[in-house]
Design an enzyme around this catalytic site. Structure first.
Site: not given
Ligand code: ADP
Length: 140
Positions: A51, A128, A117, A114, A11
């Site tokens: 997304y 995807e 993905h 973070n 990312k």
């Molecule tokens: P993952 O990427 O671990 O599969 P999710 O599918 O729940 O997690 O969420 C997709 C992405 O959305 C996350 O990787 C993060 O970048 C963003 N995200 C998830 N939860 C939050 C939150 N509470 N606040 C801001 N961004 C979030």
């Protein structure tokens, strides 16, 4: 265990800090093979389409802005149980909850920014991968 392919994205928070090589080393050390990879600039609309499952979540708009803010590296990782293995190497969504040694524990800046993905299931991995790569770009 079956050989799988999964879609990974490095990312913008990580590409900005020049962490692509360090993150790729984590994948390779875990036995995942990078079988396709390219650096691209997403538009907000393209990030939103990718997304769309999160469209109703409060962080959706912020997430789409973030993913379109700077280039990302999209990649296909291959290996035995690659989908689960990649999720293991990534660590929990929130870096505060991520196990030591995982990518998010070491590099992520926040729950939103973070660093990586990774697809969460075989069906999403297939969809995807097809979103970013053509069959001709996948060399096993
Ligand atoms: P993952 O990427 O671990 O599969 P999710 O599918 O729940 O997690 O969420 C997709 C992405 O959305 C996350 O990787 C993060 O970048 C963003 N995200 C998830 N939860 C939050 C939150 N509470 N606040 C801001 N961004 C979030």
């Amino acid at each position: 265990m079956a050989v799988e392919r999964t879609l990974s994205i490095i990312k913008p928070d990580a590409t900005r800090r020049n962490l692509t090589g360090k993150i790729n080393a984590k994948f390779e050390e875990a036995g995942l093979r990078i079988v396709a990879q390219k650096r691209i600039q997403l538009t907000k609309a393209q990030a939103g389409e990718f997304y769309k499952v999160h469209a109703e979540r409060p962080f959706y708009d912020e997430l789409c802005d973030f993913m379109a803010s700077e280039p990302v590296v999209v990649q296909v990782l291959e290996g035995e149980g690659a989908i689960a293995k990649n999720r293991e190497v990534m660590g929990a969504t929130n870096p505060a909850d991520a196990d030591e040694g995982t990518i998010r524990a070491e590099f992520a800046e926040s729950v939103g920014e973070n660093s990586v993905h990774g697809s969460d299931a075989p069906e999403t991995a297939a969809a995807e991968i097809a979103y970013y790569f053509s069959g001709l770009e996948l060399v096993g």
